[in-house]
Design an enzyme around this catalytic site. Structure first.
Site, PDB file in Angstrom:
ATOM      1  N   ASP A 185     -10.032  -9.210   5.880  1.00  0.00           N
ATOM      2  CA  ASP A 185      -8.582  -9.412   5.902  1.00  0.00           C
ATOM      3  C   ASP A 185      -8.083  -9.573   7.344  1.00  0.00           C
ATOM      4  O   ASP A 185      -7.109  -8.940   7.753  1.00  0.00           O
ATOM      5  CB  ASP A 185      -7.862  -8.259   5.208  1.00  0.00           C
ATOM      6  CG  ASP A 185      -6.461  -8.650   4.725  1.00  0.00           C
ATOM      7  OD1 ASP A 185      -6.223  -9.868   4.538  1.00  0.00           O
ATOM      8  OD2 ASP A 185      -5.622  -7.757   4.551  1.00  0.00           O
ATOM      9  N   PHE A 230       0.817  -1.208   0.000  1.00  0.00           N
ATOM     10  CA  PHE A 230       0.000   0.000   0.000  1.00  0.00           C
ATOM     11  C   PHE A 230       0.854   1.263   0.000  1.00  0.00           C
ATOM     12  O   PHE A 230       0.394   2.333  -0.391  1.00  0.00           O
ATOM     13  CB  PHE A 230      -0.889   0.033   1.243  1.00  0.00           C
ATOM     14  CG  PHE A 230      -0.091  -0.028   2.513  1.00  0.00           C
ATOM     15  CD1 PHE A 230       0.431   1.120   3.076  1.00  0.00           C
ATOM     16  CD2 PHE A 230       0.163  -1.240   3.123  1.00  0.00           C
ATOM     17  CE1 PHE A 230       1.202   1.062   4.227  1.00  0.00           C
ATOM     18  CE2 PHE A 230       0.922  -1.313   4.277  1.00  0.00           C
ATOM     19  CZ  PHE A 230       1.449  -0.157   4.818  1.00  0.00           C
TER      20      PHE A 230
END
Length: 351
Positions: free
Chosen positions: A156, A41
């Protein structure tokens, strides 16, 4: 900074819109020295906002423009966390979308991730600490599933998305993949693309693309086995039959070889009945049939009862004066205080 209401103060119950200048000031213009985590990310920085009266330490997640985690996940996380407040969830303080930047600002959680404490720390977590962390994380997930109007599916759940605060309590983090759940727990919806982390993925979700709250329950079961064994969810260093933590653990439970599942750092400290119950809870969570898996509400209740049984056993053992050779050895060689070193300050998110 602009809160959108004309109030420039930082509140734990509002999502603040920061300017890029605010973020640059808090992170010393994204100084590499302040990086405390990174992944697919982008990077996470330790930052500090100063006011006339006080200062606030934060974790600043700056999304890399080249990352796969794009504007959709960015908006999803803002939407989710601006509405969710719970002591076992990481709070979102604000965001910045100036100049095409995608930056999220969270409260700073000082002791890092569960993953780090299980797999990288030199001083291991005790059995009771592990159970308490499991209970905290389970409560956070239970709140997501049942504590909001429609419920939220995290999608997640994994040890690197469970942070440890200064009180050694678990805090669920990273909601970039989260979805508002169906109002009925038995109802599923189809997700066009499978998202999550290998090793924690529910096989039913992988094959059918159907996602429910039980998808999170499966992943939490993997975390429970991780807590018990100290093993990685997937470890390429192991033989083929032990490559997957879930498959190895399921086989151990089926063959009633629970002793081989226990992390060497906590061997001899688990009341046998608690070991059996913990393994059973984890095994139910990763059951191949989602309908056979418990709800997170049931998991919280089961783990709480298990903790009470363990603590009662500990008190009984201590009062009798018969502590056992293993207990003496563990307490003689294993330090009980945990150093607050740099390795505990990483803020790891989805990679």
């Amino acid at each position: 900074m602009d809160s959108g209401t004309g109030d420039s103060s930082i509140s734990a119950h509002q999502c603040v819109r920061f300017s890029l200048a605010d973020i640059q000031s808090a992170t010393n213009n994204f100084d590499d020295v302040l990086i405390i985590g990174h992944g697919g990310f982008g990077k996470v920085y330790k930052g500090c906002f100063h006011t006339d009266e006080t200062s606030l330490v934060v974790a600043v997640k700056r999304l890399d423009p080249m990352s796969n985690h794009g504007a959709r996940e960015f908006r999803a996380e803002i939407e989710m966390l601006s509405k969710l407040r719970h002591r076992h969830l990481v709070s979102l303080i604000g965001f910045c979308d100036d100049n095409k930047e995608m930056i999220l600002v969270y409260e700073y959680i000082p002791l890092g991730t569960l993953y780090e404490h299980l797999h990288l720390a030199y001083t291991p977590l005790s059995w009771v600490e592990r159970v308490k962390i499991a209970i905290g994380a389970a409560r956070g997930l239970d709140y997501l599933h049942t504590g909001t109007l429609h419920g939220v599916i995290h999608r997640d759940v994994k040890s690197s998305n469970i942070l440890i605060d200064e009180n050694w309590a678990a805090r669920i983090s990273d909601f970039g993949l989260s979805k508002i759940g169906p109002t009925n727990q038995s109802i599923s919806y189809v997700d066009a693309s499978v998202k999550g982390t290998f090793g924690y993925l529910d096989p039913e979700y992988f094959y059918t693309r159907r996602i429910t709250r039980k998808t999170d329950v499966y992943a939490f079961g993997v975390v429970l086995f991780e807590l018990l064994s100290g093993r990685l969810a997937v470890d390429e260093r192991n033989a083929d039959d032990q490559y997957s933590l879930v498959r190895w653990a399921q086989k151990s439970v089926k063959e009633r070889k629970l002793g081989q599942m226990v992390d060497s750092n906590i061997k001899g400290t688990i009341f046998p009945k608690c070991l059996k119950r913990f393994a059973e809870i984890a095994a139910r969570c990763v059951h191949s049939d989602p309908e056979e898996r418990p709800t997170m509400t049931e998991v919280v209740a089961s783990l709480q009862a298990l903790l009470e049984l363990q603590e009662k056993s500990n008190r009984s053992t201590e009062s009798s004066g018969i502590t056992g050779f293993t207990w003496k050895i563990n307490n003689y060689f294993v330090p009980t205080t945990k150093p607050n070193s740099g390795m505990y300050t990483h803020f790891s998110l989805v990679t």
